[in-house]
Design a protein around this motif. Structure first.
Motif, PDB file in Angstrom:
ATOM      1  N   LYS A 167      26.316 -10.072 -17.744  1.00 39.10           N
ATOM      2  CA  LYS A 167      25.451  -9.546 -16.688  1.00 39.10           C
ATOM      3  C   LYS A 167      24.591  -8.403 -17.226  1.00 39.10           C
ATOM      4  CE  LYS A 167      29.418  -6.901 -14.916  1.00 39.10           C
ATOM      5  NZ  LYS A 167      30.141  -6.400 -13.721  1.00 39.10           N
ATOM      6  N   TYR A 208      21.370  -8.892 -12.289  1.00 30.43           N
ATOM      7  CA  TYR A 208      22.539  -8.288 -11.672  1.00 30.43           C
ATOM      8  C   TYR A 208      22.145  -7.070 -10.823  1.00 30.43           C
ATOM      9  CZ  TYR A 208      27.112  -6.062 -11.203  1.00 30.43           C
ATOM     10  OH  TYR A 208      28.244  -5.476 -10.704  1.00 30.43           O
ATOM     11  N   ASP A 235      23.867 -13.711 -15.800  1.00 26.15           N
ATOM     12  CA  ASP A 235      23.102 -13.162 -14.687  1.00 26.15           C
ATOM     13  C   ASP A 235      22.258 -11.994 -15.189  1.00 26.15           C
ATOM     14  OD1 ASP A 235      22.064 -12.192 -12.358  1.00 26.15           O
ATOM     15  OD2 ASP A 235      23.991 -11.668 -11.431  1.00 26.15           O
ATOM     16  N   SER A 264      27.953  -4.556 -16.973  1.00 23.17           N
ATOM     17  CA  SER A 264      26.518  -4.768 -16.968  1.00 23.17           C
ATOM     18  C   SER A 264      25.821  -3.965 -18.071  1.00 23.17           C
ATOM     19  CB  SER A 264      25.915  -4.406 -15.606  1.00 23.17           C
ATOM     20  OG  SER A 264      26.214  -3.071 -15.257  1.00 23.17           O
ATOM     21  N   SER A 316      34.054  -9.980 -18.067  1.00 26.85           N
ATOM     22  CA  SER A 316      32.602  -9.800 -18.123  1.00 26.85           C
ATOM     23  C   SER A 316      32.139  -9.023 -19.347  1.00 26.85           C
ATOM     24  CB  SER A 316      32.129  -9.040 -16.873  1.00 26.85           C
ATOM     25  OG  SER A 316      32.435  -9.738 -15.689  1.00 26.85           O
ATOM     26  N   ARG A 345      31.497 -14.256 -17.800  1.00 27.73           N
ATOM     27  CA  ARG A 345      30.227 -13.734 -17.275  1.00 27.73           C
ATOM     28  C   ARG A 345      29.556 -12.758 -18.249  1.00 27.73           C
ATOM     29  NH1 ARG A 345      29.474 -10.110 -11.789  1.00 27.73           N
ATOM     30  NH2 ARG A 345      31.376  -9.139 -12.598  1.00 27.73           N
TER      31      ARG A 345
END
Length: 401
Positions: free
Chosen positions: A286, A319, A316, A257, A254, A284
């Motif tokens: 996020k 998140y 995303d 975030s 990822s 991913r």
């Protein structure tokens, strides 16, 4: 392909070459026969699996760090238990310092031993190699029940590298961390390779490697299976390369975030030649729905194989949000998913869920070849929201509008 993109790619490749040159030089200087050995048992450490050897480790480190010639701290075979340990620099010698782990280091199970949110910390060191075939076992299984992410009481990080440059971490094993297995923060010219990181799939917040505010970090040829992200790349990063990673179980690889207060921009991340098996997510990005304003750009996921992954390709920007009514202020642009193949257990294999206030721009999907391996009578699909995407080559699932 525009000229600015060529310039960015050249700078990135030159940076990686410089990292390899410096780290390889460190490797040659550190493992030489002329290094003075500082064995932790000489400083009172006992391999009985019971004695708290934290102070003995620190004394051995301090002696090695004060050495004016090449130095090697050695943790020999045996079970060495330890609470919180700090390896501080800067060190006197101009040569890099080696930490060779041959035995098993066991984390103290009493959480009151940890006052700084970490187990073993390396701080303000220029020139470091952590090597050996040994294991850092955090014994996190005794602590996971106390994890409380909602109230931000995260458990101690096993290995924390902060303000470390010109470093190599290789061949070691990390098992059952209490919190994250490893973090690399505010570091430069840092190489990680040949690592084995393991924790059960249901262990909370046990990310394999988390990287933030760092430049020129290269993670290669490692096996990572945990209860959270195998590798997570947070804010403030630039020139990060991840390749040859086998990931699973876990939450995938990822970026994010992103969007926390004081987060800095992210630029220049390349993830290539990785294999993900049974992970919650694949490739991913996020960002938080309620976020500060920042940018994430020049991110590439390429030549990725996935087997039974729930969300193979996902952006995303909501998140950690339950209602998805806000608008993330993180601007995502110049994103590339290329040659992604394998199987998805979800019928939505591609999800580009971007911010309505800051739509994703310059998102490219090339040669996506995914099949459905779930249990329902579903057909594979893609979903796009506020994403300005270009689809070329094979597209399975069919590209979304």
């Amino acid at each position: 392909m525009t000229l600015p993109w060529i310039e960015i790619k050249v700078v990135f490749l030159l940076g990686i070459a410089l990292l390899s040159y410096r780290v390889e030089g460190a490797r040659r200087g550190l493992v030489g026969a002329d290094a003075t050995v500082f064995d932790v048992t000489t400083y009172g450490a006992k391999p009985d699996g019971k004695t708290n050897n934290a102070m003995m480790f620190i004394r051995a480190w301090n002696a090695a760090c004060q050495s004016t010639g090449p130095a090697k701290l050695v943790i020999p075979p045996g079970n060495f238990m330890a609470g919180e340990v700090f390896f501080h620099g800067p060190c006197k010698c101009s040569d890099p310092i080696t930490v060779e782990v041959l035995g098993t280091v066991l984390g103290h199970t009493d959480l009151s031993e940890y006052t700084s949110g970490l187990w073993i910390g390396f701080n303000k060191i220029d020139g470091l190699v952590v090597t050996g075939t040994g294991t850092f076992n955090g014994q996190g299984e005794a602590s996971w029940k106390f994890n409380d992410r909602t109230h931000k009481t995260l458990l101690p990080i096993s290995l924390k590298f902060q303000f470390v440059q010109n470093a190599l971490v290789e061949k070691i094993n990390l098992v059952n961390s209490k919190g994250f297995h490893m973090t690399v923060t505010s570091c430069n010219n840092f190489k990680l390779e040949g690592l084995d990181i393991t924790a059960p799939g249901n262990s909370p917040n046990t990310d394999g490697i988390h990287i933030s505010r760092s430049d020129l970090v290269n993670v290669t040829n490692s096996v990572i299976g945990t209860g959270d992200d195998c590798i997570s790349m947070g804010e403030g990063n630039s020139n990060i390369r991840v390749s040859g990673i086998t990931c699973g179980p876990g939450h995938g690889i990822s970026v994010g975030s992103l969007g926390h207060p004081l987060d800095k921009d992210v630029k220049g991340i390349r993830v290539t030649n990785c294999t993900l098996k049974g992970t919650t997510n694949g490739a991913r990005i996020k960002t938080l729905e309620k976020s500060n304003q920042m940018k994430a750009s020049n991110i590439i996921f390429e030549d990725i194989t996935m087997t039974d992954v729930k969300n193979p390709i996902i952006i995303d920007q909501h998140y950690n949000s339950k209602n998805k009514q806000g608008s993330s202020k993180v601007k995502i642009s110049d994103i590339h998913f290329r040659n992604i193949r394998g199987s998805s257990i979800s019928d939505v294999a591609v999800s580009l869920d971007c911010s309505n206030a800051n739509p994703c721009e310059g998102v490219e999907l090339v040669d996506i070849d995914l099949t459905y391996s779930g249990t329902c009578s579903c057909s594979l699909s893609a979903a796009c929201s506020n994403a300005k995407a270009i689809f070329t080559g094979k597209q399975s699932p069919v590209a979304c509008a």
